[in-house]
Scaffold this motif. Structure first.
Motif, PDB file in Angstrom:
ATOM      1  N   THR A  67       0.827  -1.199   0.000  1.00  0.00           N
ATOM      2  CA  THR A  67       0.000   0.000   0.000  1.00  0.00           C
ATOM      3  C   THR A  67       0.862   1.250   0.000  1.00  0.00           C
ATOM      4  O   THR A  67       0.459   2.278  -0.486  1.00  0.00           O
ATOM      5  N   GLY A  68       2.053   1.149   0.605  1.00  0.00           N
ATOM      6  CA  GLY A  68       2.926   2.316   0.708  1.00  0.00           C
ATOM      7  C   GLY A  68       2.503   3.234   1.843  1.00  0.00           C
ATOM      8  O   GLY A  68       3.306   3.929   2.412  1.00  0.00           O
ATOM      9  N   ALA A  69       1.208   3.242   2.162  1.00  0.00           N
ATOM     10  CA  ALA A  69       0.711   4.113   3.227  1.00  0.00           C
ATOM     11  C   ALA A  69       0.583   3.357   4.529  1.00  0.00           C
ATOM     12  O   ALA A  69       0.224   3.893   5.535  1.00  0.00           O
ATOM     13  N   ASP A  70       0.854   2.099   4.498  1.00  0.00           N
ATOM     14  CA  ASP A  70       0.567   1.250   5.642  1.00  0.00           C
ATOM     15  C   ASP A  70       1.699   0.240   5.776  1.00  0.00           C
ATOM     16  O   ASP A  70       2.558   0.145   4.910  1.00  0.00           O
TER      17      ASP A  70
END
Lengths: 162, 478
Positions: A67-70
């Protein structure tokens, strides 16, 4: 064009059902209450359609967990051993919830800590000390000092304890 | 404040727990405190988040959080060369200086922001809230569409309960508990603590079996290094400030930007970076902590938390009766200044405590999951129950824990969900006020159009960002 139904598409379908319900249900509401859910659901359903098409027809299988965000899902978690451990912990969590409902926080918390440590073969000193600390701190800190109104549990309620 | 720093340092130092889980677990304690005590606790937990997580990066090459990935590049090689204490001291000191610079920028921004905020009306604020959700969804991840959908799901969750304008029950399924809506704390604990606990369980073993070694000699040299390279700290801090002002660009962006900048500008860095150059550690830690103060700028001025951690802080402030946004620059200005000073004091205090208790904090990483899991589970249950003293809060926590796990497994980012829940009621209020004042034409006001263009840019930007990072990663590898 290949059609791929992956297990993770279930979550996309879940979101479609949720937003579909919001869209449908909000039609019955007065305008003031309807406008916002209607708008959000319409936008989300549009985006979900794109997502579903991408997952089913175009999604690359590799790296789709990133996710890159998580915190990305690791290979250890995806392995069969990891999944087995995850499933076991899920069962612990659900059983703990049932225990809280039946025997209340004061008993369920030390019992859960004790059984968990026992299951994982920790030393006897830790297996006894940690549940004691957990039980005492639940009673002293959260009940007496912070005044959290812990329910006694269904069983103790039936026995007449408050 | 000291209590908050000590407890959250320990929690943040444990890889897999992270700042969001630490805040969510400690937030219920803030409920029983008065306004200023609660603000002190919340700010102190937050001030710690980007300092203590360097410990695991440097000692074990395991990032303690999003902002400590680049610290590994030079921090871990330094530890391998026997300079762990020097690297940690340099990281903590530069982090404190960066934190102070970020807070000073925030302090300086207030006189500029006040008139700007008063110029904007409900339509512009509505679009700003939308841009906040979309940017965090789109900018912070590799899956922008998924990020925005999750943000929308957060907005949808915020709709559950009594509608404030009409009084009708929305999406409550005739359940009394749902009339009050889904509470922030049980949802956050479920969404972050439960999946992290499952992650620990799936690993089966402890985080590290590496011996801790000597963590005292070289400490003085590390502090000296930070002051010797003060100009690098200032430059990287301003990179952090820039990243912080833009909602969605989190610590994980700030650290790589700062690392790239340090590598490009420091003398001889191309040869020494990656092999244990203290400047690589200093630049990164200054930037990630400077980002925190600056990220309060959009939060305080426009009510847009720039990250999920800030969304939690935002939610915590609402719980204790403070509404971030316009009010914080007008009637609650005293709270704003208190927060800034607390952030400065917190950054310095955290560094002092981390320097003094490095070994003890590092030992937290050696705890076995079998010991941590039952305690975290007990804390998660009590923390959720404390939200409103109802057993249903525990069920909400477990439901979101299950959802959080499957979201991770399927590659859906969780942070935008939190942001959506926090910003949902505000967005709806602004939207309805705008419709009442201007009808549908509110969408064509110049300010709204400008912000909408930014919104579209924010959705397109990740594609460019993805390519840029791939190129940058290749350069760093080379």
């Amino acid at each position: 064009m290949n059609v791929r139904f992956q297990p993770r598409t279930v979550l996309t379908v879940f979101f479609i059902v949720v937003f579909g319900y919001i869209f449908y249900e909000s039609q019955e509401m007065p305008q003031q209450a309807r406008l916002y859910p209607y708008t959000i659901a319409a936008i989300a359903l549009g985006l979900l359609s794109i997502q579903l098409v991408r997952e089913v027809f175009f999604a690359p299988v590799a790296n789709s967990r990133e996710t890159g965000a998580d915190v990305d899902f690791t290979d250890e978690e995806a392995s069969s051993e990891g999944q087995k451990r995850t499933l076991e912990l899920f069962l612990w969590v659900y059983a703990f919830a049932v225990a809280l409902w039946l025997i209340g926080f004061f008993v369920a918390i030390p019992v859960m800590v004790f059984l968990y440590l026992l299951r994982h073969k920790e030393g006897w000193i830790i297996t006894i000390a940690m549940p004691t600390v957990a039980g005492v701190s639940t009673w002293a800190l959260f009940n007496n000092l912070l005044h959290l109104p812990f329910p006694p549990g269904l069983v103790f309620e039936a026995l007449g304890f408050d | 404040m000291v209590f908050g720093i000590i407890i959250s340092s320990t929690l943040v130092a444990m890889p897999g727990i992270g700042s969001k889980t630490a805040i969510a677990l400690l937030l219920p304690i803030a409920f029983v405190l008065n306004k200023f005590e609660a603000v002190a606790l919340i700010v102190s937990i937050w001030a710690v988040s980007n300092t203590a997580n360097s410990i695991t990066s440097i000692l074990f090459s395991v990032p303690g959080g999003g902002g400590s990935q680049a610290t590994i590049m030079d921090g871990y090689p330094m530890a391998k060369k026997g300079e762990a204490a020097r690297a940690l001291a340099a990281a903590f000191t530069s982090s404190a200086i960066g934190g102070v610079i970020g807070a000073i920028v925030l302090l300086a921004a207030i006189p500029v922001l006040r008139p700007l905020v008063l110029l904007l009306g409900p339509p512009e604020f509505f679009m700003l809230v939308m841009i906040g959700v979309a940017m965090v969804g789109a900018l912070s991840g590799k899956a922008p569409v998924k990020g925005i959908i999750v943000g929308a799901f957060g907005l949808a969750v915020s709709m559950i309960g009594v509608h404030m304008l009409t009084g009708i029950h929305r999406f409550t399924f005739d359940q009394l508990y749902l009339v009050d809506g889904i509470k922030l704390v049980p949802m956050t604990i479920g969404l972050f603590a439960i999946p992290e606990m499952l992650y620990m369980a799936s690993k089966g073993t402890g985080i590290s079996d590496v011996p801790l070694g000597d963590l005292t000699s070289g400490r003085r040299q590390g502090i000296k290094d930070a002051f010797t390279h003060w100009w690098l700290i200032v430059r990287c801090s301003f990179i952090g400030v820039w990243v912080g002002i833009i909602p969605g660009l989190g610590s994980s962006v700030a650290d790589w930007f700062a690392y790239g900048h340090a590598k490009q500008t420091c003398k001889g860095a191309r040869e020494t970076f990656g092999t244990g150059d203290v400047r690589g550690v200093i630049g990164v830690d200054a930037a990630t902590n400077a980002k925190e103060g600056a990220s309060l700028i959009p939060t305080l001025a426009f009510g847009i938390p720039g990250s999920s951690t800030l969304a939690l802080i935002f939610g915590g402030l609402i719980i204790v009766g403070i509404t971030p946004g316009k009010d914080m620059l007008t009637k609650d200005l005293d709270v704003t200044f208190s927060m800034i000073w607390l952030l400065i004091i917190g950054s310095i205090l955290t560094t002092i405590l981390c320097l003094a208790f490095t070994k003890q904090l590092a030992m937290a990483t050696k705890l076995r999951p079998t010991l941590m899991i039952p305690m975290i589970l007990a804390m998660a249950v009590i923390g959720s129950f404390a939200a409103s003293g109802r057993f249903e809060d525990v069920l909400v926590m477990i439901a979101f824990g299950t959802l959080g796990y499957f979201m991770r497994a399927a590659g859906w980012p969780r942070p935008p969900l939190l942001l959506g829940l926090v910003l949902g009621p505000i967005a709806e209020r602004y939207m309805w006020t705008s419709v009442q004042l201007y009808g549908a034409s509110f969408l064509f006001r110049p300010g709204v159009l400008i912000i909408f263009s930014l919104l579209m840019l924010s959705v397109m930007y990740p594609m460019w960002q993805d390519r840029y990072f791939k190129r940058m990663e290749r350069n760093v590898e080379v």
